[in-house]
Design an enzyme around this catalytic site. Structure first.
Site, PDB file in Angstrom:
ATOM      1  N   CYS A  87     -16.288  -5.488   7.128  1.00 44.26           N
ATOM      2  CA  CYS A  87     -16.578  -3.554   7.570  1.00 44.26           C
ATOM      3  C   CYS A  87     -17.979  -3.790   8.498  1.00 44.26           C
ATOM      4  O   CYS A  87     -17.972  -2.739   8.401  1.00 44.26           O
ATOM      5  CB  CYS A  87     -16.747  -3.651   6.434  1.00 44.26           C
ATOM      6  SG  CYS A  87     -17.304  -3.507   5.041  1.00 44.26           S
ATOM      7  N   GLU A 131     -13.220  -1.173  15.881  1.00 43.67           N
ATOM      8  CA  GLU A 131     -13.444  -2.462  15.069  1.00 43.67           C
ATOM      9  C   GLU A 131     -12.442  -3.401  15.147  1.00 43.67           C
ATOM     10  O   GLU A 131     -11.866  -3.086  14.819  1.00 43.67           O
ATOM     11  CB  GLU A 131     -13.093  -1.708  13.766  1.00 43.67           C
ATOM     12  CG  GLU A 131     -13.821  -2.709  12.426  1.00 43.67           C
ATOM     13  CD  GLU A 131     -13.540  -2.386  11.076  1.00 43.67           C
ATOM     14  OE1 GLU A 131     -12.647  -1.752  11.172  1.00 43.67           O
ATOM     15  OE2 GLU A 131     -14.604  -2.503  10.565  1.00 43.67           O
ATOM     16  N   GLY A 140       0.902  -1.293  -0.411  1.00 41.48           N
ATOM     17  CA  GLY A 140       0.003  -0.435  -0.405  1.00 41.48           C
ATOM     18  C   GLY A 140       1.024   1.151  -0.195  1.00 41.48           C
ATOM     19  O   GLY A 140       0.049   2.114  -0.703  1.00 41.48           O
ATOM     20  N   VAL A 151       3.069   0.923  -3.912  1.00 41.40           N
ATOM     21  CA  VAL A 151       1.927   1.102  -5.674  1.00 41.40           C
ATOM     22  C   VAL A 151       0.611   1.406  -5.262  1.00 41.40           C
ATOM     23  O   VAL A 151       0.268   3.058  -5.742  1.00 41.40           O
ATOM     24  CB  VAL A 151       2.012  -0.322  -5.601  1.00 41.40           C
ATOM     25  CG1 VAL A 151       1.169   0.113  -6.257  1.00 41.40           C
ATOM     26  CG2 VAL A 151       3.228  -1.090  -5.696  1.00 41.40           C
ATOM     27  N   GLY A 152       0.391   1.111  -4.170  1.00 38.25           N
ATOM     28  CA  GLY A 152      -0.579   2.238  -3.213  1.00 38.25           C
ATOM     29  C   GLY A 152      -0.787   3.958  -3.499  1.00 38.25           C
ATOM     30  O   GLY A 152      -1.861   4.413  -3.794  1.00 38.25           O
TER      31      GLY A 152
HETATM   32  P1  NAD Z   1      -5.472  -1.577   4.962  1.00 37.65           P
HETATM   33  O1  NAD Z   1      -6.000  -0.650   5.119  1.00 37.65           O
HETATM   34  O2  NAD Z   1      -5.038  -2.037   5.344  1.00 37.65           O
HETATM   35  O3  NAD Z   1      -5.373  -1.999   3.554  1.00 37.65           O
HETATM   36  C1  NAD Z   1      -6.263  -1.982   2.085  1.00 37.65           C
HETATM   37  C2  NAD Z   1      -6.057  -2.021   0.257  1.00 37.65           C
HETATM   38  O4  NAD Z   1      -5.053  -0.286   1.331  1.00 37.65           O
HETATM   39  C3  NAD Z   1      -4.722  -2.123   0.347  1.00 37.65           C
HETATM   40  O5  NAD Z   1      -4.613  -2.654  -0.722  1.00 37.65           O
HETATM   41  C4  NAD Z   1      -3.650  -2.356   1.177  1.00 37.65           C
HETATM   42  O6  NAD Z   1      -1.752  -2.080   0.450  1.00 37.65           O
HETATM   43  C5  NAD Z   1      -3.858  -0.114   0.580  1.00 37.65           C
HETATM   44  N1  NAD Z   1      -3.220   0.278   1.117  1.00 37.65           N
HETATM   45  C6  NAD Z   1      -2.987   0.463   2.900  1.00 37.65           C
HETATM   46  N2  NAD Z   1      -2.318   1.394   2.947  1.00 37.65           N
HETATM   47  C7  NAD Z   1      -1.822   2.428   2.118  1.00 37.65           C
HETATM   48  C8  NAD Z   1      -1.673   3.795   1.076  1.00 37.65           C
HETATM   49  N3  NAD Z   1      -0.954   4.711   2.590  1.00 37.65           N
HETATM   50  N4  NAD Z   1      -1.657   4.315  -0.033  1.00 37.65           N
HETATM   51  C9  NAD Z   1      -2.780   3.117  -0.621  1.00 37.65           C
HETATM   52  N5  NAD Z   1      -2.786   2.356  -0.562  1.00 37.65           N
HETATM   53  C10 NAD Z   1      -2.507   1.172   0.844  1.00 37.65           C
HETATM   54  O7  NAD Z   1      -7.345  -2.828   5.366  1.00 37.65           O
HETATM   55  P2  NAD Z   1      -6.984  -4.168   5.158  1.00 37.65           P
HETATM   56  O8  NAD Z   1      -6.264  -4.152   6.770  1.00 37.65           O
HETATM   57  O9  NAD Z   1      -7.012  -4.822   3.967  1.00 37.65           O
HETATM   58  O10 NAD Z   1      -8.996  -3.934   5.295  1.00 37.65           O
HETATM   59  C11 NAD Z   1      -9.414  -4.188   6.106  1.00 37.65           C
HETATM   60  C12 NAD Z   1     -10.171  -2.843   6.467  1.00 37.65           C
HETATM   61  O11 NAD Z   1     -10.835  -2.708   5.612  1.00 37.65           O
HETATM   62  C13 NAD Z   1     -11.063  -2.682   7.901  1.00 37.65           C
HETATM   63  O12 NAD Z   1     -10.400  -1.904   9.322  1.00 37.65           O
HETATM   64  C14 NAD Z   1     -12.480  -2.771   7.101  1.00 37.65           C
HETATM   65  O13 NAD Z   1     -13.006  -2.226   8.262  1.00 37.65           O
HETATM   66  C15 NAD Z   1     -12.269  -2.466   6.116  1.00 37.65           C
HETATM   67  N6  NAD Z   1     -13.071  -3.459   5.232  1.00 37.65           N
HETATM   68  C16 NAD Z   1     -14.753  -1.891   4.515  1.00 37.65           C
HETATM   69  C17 NAD Z   1     -15.532  -2.277   3.742  1.00 37.65           C
HETATM   70  C18 NAD Z   1     -16.175  -0.933   3.185  1.00 37.65           C
HETATM   71  O14 NAD Z   1     -16.916  -1.624   2.148  1.00 37.65           O
HETATM   72  N7  NAD Z   1     -16.620  -0.306   3.846  1.00 37.65           N
HETATM   73  C19 NAD Z   1     -14.827  -3.476   3.186  1.00 37.65           C
HETATM   74  C20 NAD Z   1     -13.834  -4.296   3.580  1.00 37.65           C
HETATM   75  C21 NAD Z   1     -13.063  -3.997   4.588  1.00 37.65           C
END
Ligand code: NAD
Length: 491
Positions: A287, A387, A211, A214-215
């Site tokens: 979520c 959460e 993240g 690439v993110g």
């Molecule tokens: P995460 O935020 O760690 O990662 C999500 C995505 O974001 C990954 O692909 C990650 O690589 C990317 N990412 C992380 N840091 C980044 C940055 N600085 N810039 C750009 N991209 C970045 O979350 P996770 O641990 O993969 O997922 C769990 C979380 O997602 C939980 O908090 C959950 O509530 C939430 N979630 C929300 C929904 C919804 O629809 N509201 C659905 C599923 C999960």
């Protein structure tokens, strides 16, 4: 049955850019760990900003052509993608189970078919959606926004991918996808599937990686017009910050702490077990999981007994077994987070009804958490506010319906909510008082057309159905479309 990744690790180390597989600019890889065994099952590419540049350039070049195709021709490709998803459903289910621990039954019954539904919905919408309407003498055109960066999480990996990719390409956008680095294998299968469906080169591109590299590069990229992220609030906020300089559209689907109000007239014998199973679906890693069960104080003992009986009967274990209901937590960091939160609940004095700290008995390896129910929880406690994203349910007592609504709204989140009552009018009245993007009355069937997204810190924007499609569209007014009328001053 093994998946293609355990047979062919090479496949997983590539990126899918401009209609073909290619090596990343960097030889470093990231391990993918099976949470059931804690073993490395694949290595994926650790993409860089140079790879993002390449993918964005391909998507930009493809945009001119794809954005001008007919809705009918886009529907044809989406139809083919849908068909291939159903044809390859078993390998998709096995791969999801391998990469994030979903029990094979839940991968087959939910993760894959619901993911395919987003593609079917997008295809079907293209036969009815009106991309141009006329209002007075003005035409309102809905046009694809451009190149979209899509960032997805690990908990429902394929489902989150199709919830974004399908409406984006249906709208006429081109995309760069970055799936979660923790569960990226189903995304690789999806890329191959999109290729086999005949999507033109550059319309869909996949860059694996972290993240923060690439993110973040996608969020800041000057040639990406929109970013859609599903993930944590931390990542959602960082993406919005990085995106701000280029004033791109940002949609965020973030966290939740969804309430489930059992009104006094609810059918408790039904509502409590359904509420527990709904909170624990996907091992609580959803979520919108209803993790706060808000119940009348004078029924607490009955609710606790029903909840404990339901939780204790859940078979937690090896996700490959057909008997397993819940597999392990998807990764070690999340397992540790769940343990920390169970510990917090115990320290804060919540009543432990069942479950608790540690792994499920019989497992020394694998991130198997115990289905845990806390009761007599105070809404101010950490376990009621933060959460947890694991199989941990909080039962919170109320004395009046007004108090129940206040507890439901006592959260920074506003994604999902549930109301249980045998009186629909009462349930509807309570539903309208809850500040959340989706309210479910009496555990209805999933509706893939219902808009999904959050109030408050749960995010911005909506996914699924027409609302999901429109996130990927710009609005253009062509004034004078029906011929010139008298000129008037304008700003
Ligand atoms: P995460 O935020 O760690 O990662 C999500 C995505 O974001 C990954 O692909 C990650 O690589 C990317 N990412 C992380 N840091 C980044 C940055 N600085 N810039 C750009 N991209 C970045 O979350 P996770 O641990 O993969 O997922 C769990 C979380 O997602 C939980 O908090 C959950 O509530 C939430 N979630 C929300 C929904 C919804 O629809 N509201 C659905 C599923 C999960």
């Amino acid at each position: 049955m093994t998946t293609q990744f355990s047979n062919n690790p090479q496949t997983s180390r590539q990126l899918y850019i401009n209609g073909g597989w290619s090596a990343p600019s960097n030889a470093a890889t990231l391990p993918v760990i099976n949470p059931a065994t804690e073993e490395i099952v694949a290595e994926i590419a650790q993409g860089t900003s140079a790879d993002v540049d390449r993918a964005v350039a391909a998507a930009r070049a493809a945009f001119a052509g794809w954005s001008t195709t007919s809705a009918q021709s886009r529907a044809l490709v989406l139809g083919k993608i849908h068909e291939l998803m159903l044809e390859r459903k078993e390998v998709l289910a096995q791969t999801l189970s391998l990469e994030m621990g979903a029990s094979i039954n839940s991968a087959r019954a939910m993760q894959v078919p619901l993911a395919a539904e987003h593609v079917r919905v997008a295809r079907d919408l293209l036969s009815t959606y009106r991309f141009q309407t006329v209002q007075g003498g003005t035409a309102i055109e809905r046009e694809p926004i451009g190149v979209c960066g899509l960032i997805t999480p690990w908990n429902w990996p394929l489902y989150q991918i199709t919830a974004k990719v399908a409406p984006a390409i249906a709208a006429g956008c081109t995309v760069v996808l970055k799936p979660s680095e923790l569960s990226p294998l189903s995304a690789l299968l999806f890329a191959q599937l999109v290729h086999d469906a005949g999507l033109p080169p550059g319309v869909f591109n996949l860059v694996n990686g972290s993240g923060h590299e690439v993110g973040a590069a996608m969020a800041a990229h000057p040639d990406i017009d929109m970013i859609s992220i599903t993930g944590s609030n931390r990542a959602g906020a960082l993406v919005a910050q990085a995106a701000a300089h280029t004033v791109k559209r940002v949609t965020q689907e973030l966290g939740g702490k969804s309430p489930n109000i059992l009104l006094p007239d609810a059918d408790f014998a039904k509502a409590v077990p359904l509420g527990v199973m709904s909170a624990f679906r996907n091992v609580g890693q959803s979520c919108s999981a209803p993790t706060r069960m808000i119940v009348p104080k004078d029924r607490l003992a009955q609710v606790e007994a029903l909840a404990a009986a339901t939780a204790n009967a859940i078979i937690v274990g090896d996700p490959r077994s057909e008997d397993t209901v819940l597999g392990p937590i998807a990764n070690e960091a999340q397992f540790n987070r769940v343990q920390t939160m169970i510990e917090a609940g115990l320290k804060e004095g919540a009543k432990l009804v069942c479950g608790g700290l540690g792994r499920v008995q019989g497992y020394e390896k694998g991130f198997y958490a115990r289905p845990t129910v806390f009761s007599d929880v105070d809404s101010a406690m950490r376990i009621a506010q933060e959460e947890i994203f694991g199989p941990v349910l909080c039962i919170i007592p109320y004395e009046t319906v007004d108090e129940a609504v206040a507890i439901a709204n006592d959260t920074v989140y506003g994604l999902g909510a549930h109301v249980q009552s045998q009186n629909l009018d009462l349930a509807r009245a309570v539903a309208s008082r809850i500040r959340a993007g989706q309210v479910h009355v009496n555990h209805p069937a999933w509706d893939p057309m219902a808009p999904f997204g959050g109030y408050k810190r749960s995010g911005n924007g909506r996914e699924y159905g027409v609302y999901g499609l429109e996130e990927y569209l710009e609005t253009k007014a062509i004034i004078g479309f029906c011929g010139a009328s008298e000129s008037t001053p304008h700003t």
